[in-house]
Scaffold this active site. Structure first.
Site, short mmCIF file in Angstrom:
data_model
loop_
_atom_site.label_atom_id
_atom_site.label_comp_id
_atom_site.label_asym_id
_atom_site.label_seq_id
_atom_site.Cartn_x
_atom_site.Cartn_y
_atom_site.Cartn_z
N ASP A 28 0.82 -1.21 0.00
CA ASP A 28 0.00 0.00 0.00
C ASP A 28 0.86 1.27 0.00
O ASP A 28 1.97 1.27 0.53
CB ASP A 28 -0.90 -0.02 1.25
CG ASP A 28 -2.07 0.94 1.13
OD1 ASP A 28 -2.28 1.50 0.03
OD2 ASP A 28 -2.78 1.12 2.13
N TRP A 33 2.83 7.97 -2.54
CA TRP A 33 4.24 8.13 -2.94
C TRP A 33 4.30 9.02 -4.19
O TRP A 33 5.10 9.95 -4.26
CB TRP A 33 4.84 6.76 -3.21
CG TRP A 33 6.30 6.78 -3.55
CD1 TRP A 33 7.35 6.62 -2.70
CD2 TRP A 33 6.88 6.97 -4.87
NE1 TRP A 33 8.54 6.70 -3.38
CE2 TRP A 33 8.28 6.92 -4.72
CE3 TRP A 33 6.35 7.18 -6.14
CZ2 TRP A 33 9.16 7.06 -5.80
CZ3 TRP A 33 7.22 7.33 -7.21
CH2 TRP A 33 8.61 7.28 -7.03
N ARG A 41 -0.55 8.71 -10.36
CA ARG A 41 -0.60 7.51 -9.50
C ARG A 41 0.09 6.31 -10.16
O ARG A 41 0.73 5.50 -9.50
CB ARG A 41 -2.05 7.17 -9.18
CG ARG A 41 -2.75 8.21 -8.32
CD ARG A 41 -4.22 7.82 -8.10
NE ARG A 41 -4.33 6.51 -7.50
CZ ARG A 41 -4.21 6.27 -6.19
NH1 ARG A 41 -3.99 7.26 -5.36
NH2 ARG A 41 -4.33 5.05 -5.73
N HIS A 45 2.70 3.05 -8.97
CA HIS A 45 2.57 1.60 -9.20
C HIS A 45 3.80 1.06 -9.94
O HIS A 45 4.26 -0.04 -9.65
CB HIS A 45 1.30 1.31 -10.02
CG HIS A 45 0.03 1.70 -9.30
ND1 HIS A 45 -0.20 1.43 -7.97
CD2 HIS A 45 -1.09 2.35 -9.73
CE1 HIS A 45 -1.40 1.89 -7.61
NE2 HIS A 45 -1.95 2.46 -8.67
N GLU A 75 -12.11 -5.10 -5.56
CA GLU A 75 -12.66 -3.74 -5.32
C GLU A 75 -11.92 -2.68 -6.16
O GLU A 75 -12.43 -1.58 -6.35
CB GLU A 75 -12.56 -3.36 -3.84
CG GLU A 75 -13.48 -4.14 -2.91
CD GLU A 75 -13.01 -5.56 -2.62
OE1 GLU A 75 -11.77 -5.80 -2.64
OE2 GLU A 75 -13.86 -6.45 -2.40
N ASN A 76 -10.71 -3.01 -6.63
CA ASN A 76 -9.93 -2.02 -7.38
C ASN A 76 -10.54 -1.67 -8.74
O ASN A 76 -10.15 -0.69 -9.37
CB ASN A 76 -8.47 -2.47 -7.57
CG ASN A 76 -7.64 -2.38 -6.31
OD1 ASN A 76 -6.67 -3.11 -6.13
ND2 ASN A 76 -8.02 -1.50 -5.39
N TRP A 77 -11.54 -2.45 -9.20
CA TRP A 77 -12.24 -2.11 -10.44
C TRP A 77 -12.93 -0.76 -10.32
O TRP A 77 -13.27 -0.14 -11.33
CB TRP A 77 -13.29 -3.17 -10.78
CG TRP A 77 -12.74 -4.47 -11.27
CD1 TRP A 77 -12.57 -5.61 -10.54
CD2 TRP A 77 -12.27 -4.79 -12.59
NE1 TRP A 77 -12.03 -6.61 -11.32
CE2 TRP A 77 -11.85 -6.13 -12.59
CE3 TRP A 77 -12.18 -4.05 -13.78
CZ2 TRP A 77 -11.34 -6.76 -13.72
CZ3 TRP A 77 -11.67 -4.69 -14.92
CH2 TRP A 77 -11.26 -6.01 -14.87
N ARG A 202 -5.34 -2.16 8.21
CA ARG A 202 -6.51 -2.95 7.79
C ARG A 202 -6.05 -4.18 7.03
O ARG A 202 -4.96 -4.20 6.46
CB ARG A 202 -7.40 -2.14 6.83
CG ARG A 202 -8.15 -1.00 7.43
CD ARG A 202 -9.06 -0.37 6.36
NE ARG A 202 -8.30 0.19 5.25
CZ ARG A 202 -7.69 1.37 5.28
NH1 ARG A 202 -7.72 2.11 6.36
NH2 ARG A 202 -7.03 1.81 4.22
N SER A 204 -8.24 -5.48 4.60
CA SER A 204 -8.80 -5.17 3.28
C SER A 204 -9.11 -6.39 2.42
O SER A 204 -8.75 -6.44 1.25
CB SER A 204 -7.86 -4.22 2.51
OG SER A 204 -7.77 -2.99 3.18
#
Ligand code: FPP
Length: 253
Positions: A28, A33, A41, A45, A75-77, A202, A204
């Protein structure tokens, strides 16, 4: 070994090796960063993939045998399409660029998660990575991609229920061990240590079944900065923990 491929506390009670056999990582902090540097973003990655390479190398150096990383959740969709595409592109690039080396170095690659809604080219690459490294056993890298812990448990339950309906399995035969064999991690020992970076505390939806007895270590380091020093710090924290699996301390009256 800190754990064996058999689930359940009885299988491992008393084990307290200083080096965890299996380390699971929630990588995470890529977005923060990148943001702190005024970068998109996706740049976070990209640097995250470099951190993954460093971490796998460091893990092997330390004597860890299994690493499982969370690289795209179900959930990243919900993220912007451009970011989802960037993450898919990075997985493709990682497999294309690193597969031959991983194969040569004795690494077995597995991808955990549902293949149902994956683009065909990704599904093919993922199959290829698993097929090409199936005979390796020195080190096990599992990339959780399109993965959700609850989704995995539901899929396992559906799979076992279908076998019961077909008359191949009795409900009473569904033990913890049997259930584990229906999960994507069926050949892996449960994680001994779960690390989450970036100061978030978390789980997650990551490896919910498998992390029942994992030690949790939260690192403030943002994932793109994660390195051997940060991994060693997490392992040192793990080594100082006492794992009781619900029992009492040895020697306690
Ligand atoms: C969480 O950080 C990270 C992810 C959702 C993706 C993790 C992916 C990689 C490290 C690279 C991909 C690796 C492969 C092999 C495909 P975040 O973006 O939620 O960070 P934030 O909380 O700071 O926004």
């Amino acid at each position: 070994m800190a754990s064996q491929p058999v689930s359940g506390p009885a299988a491992r009670q008393g084990a307290s090796d200083a080096i965890p056999a299996h380390v699971a990582i929630i990588m995470d902090g890529n977005g923060r960063w990148a943001k702190s540097r005024g970068l998109p973003r996706a740049a976070g990655h990209e640097r995250g993939v470099e951190a993954l390479r460093r971490t796998v190398e460091a893990a092997r150096e330390i004597g860890i045998r299994y690493v499982t990383v969370f690289s795209f959740s179900t959930e990243n969709w919900r993220r912007p399409t451009s970011e989802v595409s960037a993450l898919f592109g990075l997985l493709k690039a990682y497999i294309r660029r690193d597969l031959a080396r991983l194969k040569r170095e004795g690494v077995r690659v597995r991808i955990a998660g549902t293949r149902d809604n994956l683009p065909e080219d990704i599904a093919k690459l993922v199959d290829e990575a698993e097929r090409e490294t199936i005979d390796n056993s020195q080190f096990h890298l599992t990339v959780a991609f399109n993965y959700g812990g609850r989704e995995e448990i539901v899929r396992a339950a559906q799979n076992l229920a279908a076998r019961v309906a077909a008359g191949d399995l009795q409900p009473s035969e569904i033990t913890e061990e049997k259930f584990s064999t229906a999960l994507d991690t069926r050949d892996l020992p449960d994680p001994d240590l779960l690390i989450r970076t970036s100061g978030e505390h978390r789980i997650s939806n990551f490896l919910l079944w498998q992390c029942a007895y994992a030690e949790l270590v939260f690192s403030d380091v943002l994932w793109p900065d994660f390195d051997e020093t940060a991994l060693r710090a997490a392992v040192t924290e793990f080594a100082g923990r006492e794992r009781r699996y619900g029992a009492v301390t040895a020697g306690a009256s």
